[in-house]
Design an enzyme around this catalytic site. Structure first.
Site, PDB file in Angstrom:
ATOM      1  N   ASN A   9      32.128  58.115  38.314  1.00  0.00           N
ATOM      2  CA  ASN A   9      31.794  59.460  37.826  1.00  0.00           C
ATOM      3  C   ASN A   9      32.681  59.725  36.618  1.00  0.00           C
ATOM      4  OD1 ASN A   9      31.297  62.158  37.382  1.00  0.00           O
ATOM      5  ND2 ASN A   9      32.473  62.875  39.159  1.00  0.00           N
ATOM      6  N   LYS A  11      32.722  62.185  34.760  1.00  0.00           N
ATOM      7  CA  LYS A  11      32.960  63.629  34.541  1.00  0.00           C
ATOM      8  C   LYS A  11      32.701  63.966  33.076  1.00  0.00           C
ATOM      9  CE  LYS A  11      36.495  63.528  38.102  1.00  0.00           C
ATOM     10  NZ  LYS A  11      36.979  64.442  39.113  1.00  0.00           N
ATOM     11  N   HIS A  95      28.850  67.912  43.670  1.00  0.00           N
ATOM     12  CA  HIS A  95      30.255  67.546  43.443  1.00  0.00           C
ATOM     13  C   HIS A  95      31.107  68.804  43.622  1.00  0.00           C
ATOM     14  CE1 HIS A  95      33.927  66.241  41.482  1.00  0.00           C
ATOM     15  NE2 HIS A  95      33.508  65.002  41.662  1.00  0.00           N
ATOM     16  N   GLU A  97      33.416  69.968  42.002  1.00  0.00           N
ATOM     17  CA  GLU A  97      33.645  70.741  40.771  1.00  0.00           C
ATOM     18  C   GLU A  97      32.437  71.632  40.468  1.00  0.00           C
ATOM     19  OE1 GLU A  97      34.747  67.335  38.417  1.00  0.00           O
ATOM     20  OE2 GLU A  97      36.568  67.141  39.609  1.00  0.00           O
ATOM     21  N   GLU A 167      34.159  63.429  49.860  1.00  0.00           N
ATOM     22  CA  GLU A 167      35.220  63.612  48.871  1.00  0.00           C
ATOM     23  C   GLU A 167      36.077  64.819  49.267  1.00  0.00           C
ATOM     24  OE1 GLU A 167      34.113  61.613  44.895  1.00  0.00           O
ATOM     25  OE2 GLU A 167      33.520  63.700  44.807  1.00  0.00           O
ATOM     26  N   GLY A 173      41.178  63.867  41.916  1.00  0.00           N
ATOM     27  CA  GLY A 173      41.964  64.010  40.696  1.00  0.00           C
ATOM     28  C   GLY A 173      43.418  64.380  40.924  1.00  0.00           C
ATOM     29  N   SER A 208      40.609  60.081  44.246  1.00  0.00           N
ATOM     30  CA  SER A 208      41.745  59.309  43.706  1.00  0.00           C
ATOM     31  C   SER A 208      41.735  57.850  44.137  1.00  0.00           C
ATOM     32  CB  SER A 208      43.076  59.974  44.077  1.00  0.00           C
ATOM     33  OG  SER A 208      43.161  61.261  43.504  1.00  0.00           O
TER      34      SER A 208
HETATM   35  C1  PEP Z   1      35.235  62.329  41.563  1.00  0.00           C
HETATM   36  O1  PEP Z   1      35.225  62.908  40.478  1.00  0.00           O
HETATM   37  O2  PEP Z   1      34.211  62.251  42.243  1.00  0.00           O
HETATM   38  C2  PEP Z   1      36.493  61.745  41.999  1.00  0.00           C
HETATM   39  C3  PEP Z   1      36.562  61.200  43.188  1.00  0.00           C
HETATM   40  O3  PEP Z   1      37.542  61.798  41.118  1.00  0.00           O
HETATM   41  P1  PEP Z   1      38.956  61.008  41.219  1.00  0.00           P
HETATM   42  O4  PEP Z   1      38.620  59.590  41.604  1.00  0.00           O
HETATM   43  O5  PEP Z   1      39.540  61.133  39.878  1.00  0.00           O
HETATM   44  O6  PEP Z   1      39.725  61.684  42.282  1.00  0.00           O
END
Ligand code: PEP
Length: 246
Positions: A9, A11, A95, A97, A167, A173, A208
């Protein structure tokens, strides 16, 4: 047997130049006979560029969100038809976000998943609890509510073809990762909530994920791969995560 899947992803990151370099590095690493399905979900404006870079390659691509509407007066929105037109195979929906900054609720997320599937796209449906919800012991209640919205709208066949990404919001992040045991507990629970489809649906972990944490996560029986944010922007790191999933 569920084939592993690793999804990047991106982003809201990238540029024409950096996308080209990143995709070329990935092509060099991900073989056409890869034992792992690999997909990248890029900013919508770069889908056409990535599409041309990935012609005849084993890496598929998709978007990070989609409208529930087919077409019309929805300024700024992008329809499933448009994503299909550009050859997308996947689209991330729900997601954290989007849930957090765009007030998307579980019902809307489920509707997005449904329109994606009706157009032949695979939705990657994100679920996950916040830090506060975990600390107050409500993780499974939150996951149950989020998954229930999906199971109430999608058929068994659609659920089998969909991808769920667990997630934990507190891990996205932040550099914090759920332990393999914490993730496995939730993945197993998600599979149970999916009923008879549960054995077939791919359930990814996201939060992460790095190459060094991926190995132990992928050893868990109910973790079928990863949704990777930050590390997906680094070809070496992303490739190492893909190798760990193979
Ligand atoms: C994501 O954006 O779905 C995600 C898991 O980000 P990160 O790996 O940076 O935590």
């Amino acid at each position: 047997m569920r084939k592993s899947l690793v999804v990047g992803n991106w982003k809201m990151n990238g540029s024409l130049a950096s996308n080209k370099a990143l995709v070329k590095s990935l092509i060099a690493t991900v073989g056409v006979d890869s034992a792992v399905d690999v997909s990248i979900c890029v900013p919508a404006i770069y889908i056409a560029q990535v599409s041309s870079l990935l012609t005849n390659q084993a890496i598929s691509y998709g978007a990070q969100d989609v409208s529930i509407h087919e077409e019309g007066a929805y300024t700024g929105e992008i329809s499933v038809g448009m994503l299909s037109d550009l050859g997308c195979s996947h689209v991330i929906v729900g997601h954290s976000e989007r849930r957090q900054y765009h007030n998307e609720n579980s019902e809307l997320v489920a509707r997005k998943a449904l329109v994606a599937q009706q157009a032949g796209l695979t939705p990657i449906i994100c679920v996950g609890e916040t830090q506060e919800q975990r600390q107050s012991g409500n993780t499974l209640t939150v996951i149950q509510e989020q998954v229930a919205a999906i199971t109430s709208l999608l058929s068994e066949q659609d659920l089998k073809a969909a991808v769920i990404a667990y997630e934990p919001v507190w891990a996205i992040g932040t550099g914090l990762t759920a332990t393999p045991e914490q993730a496995q507990e939730v993945h197993q629970f998600i599979r149970e909530q999916l009923g008879s489809a549960g054995g077939s649906t791919r359930v990814l972990y996201g939060g992460s994920v790095k190459a060094d944490t991926a190995v132990a996560l992928f050893l868990q029986p109910d973790i079928d791969g990863a949704l990777v944010g930050g590390a997906a922007l680094d070809a070496t790191e992303f490739s190492a995560i893909i190798s760990a999933a193979g």
